[in-house]
Enzyme design. Structure first.
Site, PDB file in Angstrom:
ATOM      1  N   CYS A   1     -12.144   3.273 -14.882  1.00 28.82           N
ATOM      2  CA  CYS A   1     -12.534   4.674 -14.757  1.00 28.82           C
ATOM      3  C   CYS A   1     -11.260   5.526 -14.686  1.00 28.82           C
ATOM      4  O   CYS A   1     -10.982   6.181 -13.696  1.00 28.82           O
ATOM      5  CB  CYS A   1     -13.388   4.880 -13.503  1.00 28.82           C
ATOM      6  SG  CYS A   1     -14.228   6.481 -13.491  1.00 28.82           S
TER       7      CYS A   1
ATOM      8  N   CYS B   1     -17.813  -0.857 -17.856  1.00 29.95           N
ATOM      9  CA  CYS B   1     -17.831  -0.552 -16.426  1.00 29.95           C
ATOM     10  C   CYS B   1     -19.075  -1.142 -15.762  1.00 29.95           C
ATOM     11  O   CYS B   1     -20.192  -0.930 -16.234  1.00 29.95           O
ATOM     12  CB  CYS B   1     -17.810   0.960 -16.224  1.00 29.95           C
ATOM     13  SG  CYS B   1     -17.888   1.419 -14.485  1.00 29.95           S
TER      14      CYS B   1
ATOM     15  N   GLU C   1       0.825  -1.207   0.000  1.00 34.47           N
ATOM     16  CA  GLU C   1       0.000   0.000   0.000  1.00 34.47           C
ATOM     17  C   GLU C   1       0.862   1.262   0.000  1.00 34.47           C
ATOM     18  O   GLU C   1       0.545   2.244  -0.666  1.00 34.47           O
ATOM     19  CB  GLU C   1      -0.933   0.011   1.220  1.00 34.47           C
ATOM     20  CG  GLU C   1      -2.072  -0.995   1.133  1.00 34.47           C
ATOM     21  CD  GLU C   1      -2.974  -0.726  -0.063  1.00 34.47           C
ATOM     22  OE1 GLU C   1      -3.287   0.446  -0.321  1.00 34.47           O
ATOM     23  OE2 GLU C   1      -3.337  -1.691  -0.753  1.00 34.47           O
TER      24      GLU C   1
ATOM     25  N   CYS D   1     -24.268   5.421 -13.126  1.00 39.50           N
ATOM     26  CA  CYS D   1     -23.247   6.476 -13.043  1.00 39.50           C
ATOM     27  C   CYS D   1     -23.774   7.783 -13.637  1.00 39.50           C
ATOM     28  O   CYS D   1     -24.073   7.860 -14.839  1.00 39.50           O
ATOM     29  CB  CYS D   1     -21.990   6.029 -13.782  1.00 39.50           C
ATOM     30  SG  CYS D   1     -20.744   7.333 -13.863  1.00 39.50           S
TER      31      CYS D   1
ATOM     32  N   CYS E   1     -16.378   3.374 -20.083  1.00 37.41           N
ATOM     33  CA  CYS E   1     -17.736   3.213 -19.551  1.00 37.41           C
ATOM     34  C   CYS E   1     -18.436   1.983 -20.149  1.00 37.41           C
ATOM     35  O   CYS E   1     -19.293   1.379 -19.502  1.00 37.41           O
ATOM     36  CB  CYS E   1     -18.558   4.468 -19.813  1.00 37.41           C
ATOM     37  SG  CYS E   1     -17.798   5.957 -19.128  1.00 37.41           S
TER      38      CYS E   1
END
Ligand code: SF4
Length: 368
Positions: free
Chosen positions: A193, A203, A34, A209, A200
């Site tokens: 995205c 997605c 991370e 959205c 899209c």
């Protein structure tokens, strides 16, 4: 299906799998990944992550190493405060938490260098905690999905984004595979995205959205007002003597903190004057091609000068540093440059110029 359920299903079917840190619930490995992934792409991180873990396989091994031992394994990855905090954090966990990472997200967030989103990601991946993440990629997804306007760095906008991030988890009554959900959000932001060209058409969030429905993908998130980036200039001296380069270990704070850098001068003239003053009037430093390196807040114009010194020059004082300067200077073998804790642009400059395998300078005659 709930928002979380949609993301989880998509992640299982189409998300990223097989990354070296996936499948592990070891908080040390998750935490390391991370931190490395902040501001840095997956493909860049993978070789650093693998190399770092092979040298520091456990939190204890990292905590017991010196910072000088750690920095070469971060050199080139940028944002070096991350490495210094990582090392500090390992020591805190060893000393204050008996070497065991805390499980509670608030406790994790109290550790050096770990913000709320990273703490939540660690808690979610390792302990299945219902804690939402909100990194830059996820902010972009939420801004578009809900058509949230405004600078995402502003507190009010960020609070709004945290609210929706929590709602997705608090509203869900079913069990949530938090590792898949968290990874799914990361994957959507990084691979679908995307900033420039959101895909899209593939997605899983497209039906709901708002940005897609209203055709506002390009306007969201709201662009931040860009200030002009100041430019700074520095001349660096590559002073080679018997197949070694004179380098200086910077203080821990600031740009390139803790890394090895070259002696610096205001400009080529100041560098040439130093060379002639300390090595003799007949000695000339040779200018190499200048280049630029872009930091977050400024551009650095770097002008390298090169000298092959037959005689051992005196060490130089470090401007503005009141610590024991002499201990910070060191000679680095040409063959060790690639493995040393150098900032990426200097490593590229030096390894590009010298043949690190043989320690032979590429094409320059000895000047004195
Ligand atoms: S539909 Fe398009 S804009 Fe909306 S979240 Fe998906 S990729 Fe992003």
């Amino acid at each position: 299906m709930s928002f979380a359920g949609t993301v989880i299903q998509w992640q299982r079917e189409r998300g990223r799998h097989g990354l070296p840190w996936q499948g592990s619930r070891d908080p040390y490995r998750v935490w390391l990944s991370e931190i490395m992934l902040q501001q840095t792409q997956v493909a860049t991180v993978i070789p650093y992550y693998v190399r770092f873990l092979s040298r520091f396989p456990t939190l204890k091994s990292l905590a017991e190493a010196s910072q000088e031992e750690v920095m070469p394994y971060w050199a080139g990855l940028g944002y070096y405060a991350r490495a210094r905090n990582l090392h500090r954090c390992a020591k805190v966990v060893l000393d204050d938490w008996h070497g065991l990472f805390p499980e509670n997200a608030n406790d994790i967030a109290s550790l050096p260098g770990i913000g709320p989103s990273t703490a939540n990601a660690i808690a979610a991946f390792c302990y299945n905690a219902r804690q939402p993440i909100l990194d830059g990629n996820v902010k972009r997804v939420f801004c578009r999905y809900y058509a949230i306007e405004g600078d995402t760095q502003k507190k009010a906008v960020e609070n709004r984004l945290w609210d929706v991030a929590w709602q997705h988890l608090e509203g869900a009554t079913d069990n949530i595979d938090m590792a898949a959900y968290t990874q799914g959000l990361m994957d959507l932001g990084a691979t679908v995205c995307t900033r420039g060209k959101p895909a899209c058409g593939v997605c899983p969030l497209a039906d709901e959205c708002v940005a897609r429905i209203e055709g506002r993908q390009a306007q969201l998130p709201t662009a931040r007002l860009r200030k002009s980036v100041p430019q700074r200039q520095v001349c660096v001296l590559i002073l080679e003597h018997e197949d070694r380069i004179l380098m200086y270990r910077r203080a821990d704070k600031g740009i390139w903190g803790g890394l090895l850098t070259l002696p610096e001068f205001a400009d080529r003239q100041a560098c040439s004057s130093y060379v002639q003053h300390s090595l003799g009037e007949s000695v000339t430093a040779m200018p190499l091609a200048a280049f630029e390196h872009v930091f977050t807040h400024f551009r650095l114009h770097i002008e390298p000068m090169l000298v092959h010194a037959k005689a051992m020059p005196a060490l130089m004082p470090a401007a503005g540093d009141s610590t024991d300067h002499t201990s910070r200077w060191q000679w680095v073998e040409l063959g060790a440059l690639a493995e040393s804790a150098l900032p990426a642009p200097l490593k590229t400059l030096l390894t590009g110029y010298f043949d690190a395998e043989t320690g032979v300078a590429s094409d320059t005659p000895r000047l004195f």
